[in-house]
Design an enzyme around this catalytic site. Structure first.
Site, short mmCIF file in Angstrom:
data_model
loop_
_atom_site.label_atom_id
_atom_site.label_comp_id
_atom_site.label_asym_id
_atom_site.label_seq_id
_atom_site.Cartn_x
_atom_site.Cartn_y
_atom_site.Cartn_z
N ASP A 21 4.32 -8.06 3.87
CA ASP A 21 5.43 -7.23 3.40
C ASP A 21 6.70 -7.79 4.05
O ASP A 21 6.63 -8.56 5.02
CB ASP A 21 5.19 -5.77 3.80
CG ASP A 21 6.24 -4.83 3.23
OD1 ASP A 21 6.83 -5.13 2.17
OD2 ASP A 21 6.46 -3.78 3.84
N ASP A 23 10.28 -5.83 4.54
CA ASP A 23 11.01 -4.87 5.37
C ASP A 23 10.07 -4.18 6.36
O ASP A 23 9.07 -3.59 5.96
CB ASP A 23 11.65 -3.79 4.49
CG ASP A 23 12.69 -4.37 3.54
OD1 ASP A 23 13.84 -4.51 3.96
OD2 ASP A 23 12.32 -4.68 2.39
#
Length: 173
Positions: A21, A23
Site C-alpha cells: 500500500d 499511504d
C-alpha cells in the site's frame, strides 16, 4: 520494513512479487493531507482540523475524506454543491503540496532495495488517484523500485475489492 525482508527469506512458499500500500505503509503522507484539508477548510471560512482528526478520516479516498471533513462524521453526506466545491479545492491544494512534507517511512528505501536485490518484482497498490500517485512516487524517488503501480482509478474497482491484487498476480504471472 526489514522484517518484511526477513519474513520473505523464511516464507514457506516461493515468493516472486510483493505488493505494498502507499499511504501509511510506504509513505507518511499525513502532513500534506492535513495541510490540504486545512487550506480547504480555511477557504470555506471554517476552523482547521487537528492532525489526529484528519488521520482518523483518511483511508477511503479523497471524496470520503472531504465528506468527513465537511460533516464531522465518518458516514456523513454534505450538501452536494458544497461537496463539489470542496473536493475541487482539496485536490488543487493537494496537487500543490504533494511532496512538501510527505516522506518514505524509515527503512522503506532500504527494504525496497533489499527486495529488488533478491530478484523480487514490486508493486504499489493504492486507492489514491493516479494523478497524485505517480508524481508522489516519482517525487520521493520510489518509482524506480516499482514494476507496477495500481492506483485507485486504474481499474473498475479499488481496494478492498480483490481486483487490484488479482490484477497484480496476473501481471506478474
Amino acid at each position: 520494513m526489514s522484517s518484511v525482508v526477513n519474513n520473505l527469506l523464511n516464507f514457506p512458499i516461493e515468493v516472486a512479487a510483493v505488493a505494498f500500500d502507499l499511504d501509511g505503509t510506504l509513505v507518511d503522507t499525513l502532513p500534506d493531507l492535513h495541510e490540504s484539508a486545512n487550506r480547504m477548510l480555511a477557504g470555506l471560512g471554517r476552523e482547521p482540523a487537528a492532525e489526529a482528526v484528519v488521520r482518523s478520516y483518511v483511508g477511503d479516498g479523497v471524496d470520503r475524506l472531504v465528506k468527513r471533513l465537511l460533516t464531522g462524521d465518518h458516514d456523513g453526506e454534505p450538501e452536494p454543491a458544497l461537496f463539489e466545491q470542496s473536493v475541487v479545492a482539496f485536490r488543487t491544494h493537494y496537487a500543490e503540496l504533494l511532496t512538501r512534507a510527505s516522506r518514505p517511512f524509515p527503512g522503506v528505501v532500504e527494504a525496497l532495495q533489499a527486495l529488488r536485490g533478491l530478484g523480487l518484482k514490486l508493486a504499489c497498490v493504492t486507492n489514491k488517484p493516479e494523478r497524485f500517485t505517480l508524481p508522489l512516487l516519482a517525487g520521493l524517488g520510489l518509482a524506480p523500485y516499482l514494476d507496477l503501480t495500481v492506483s485507485g482509478d486504474s481499474l473498475p474497482r479499488k481496494k478492498p475489492d480483490p481486483l487490484p491484487l488479482t490484477h497484480c498476480a496476473q501481471f506478474f504471472a
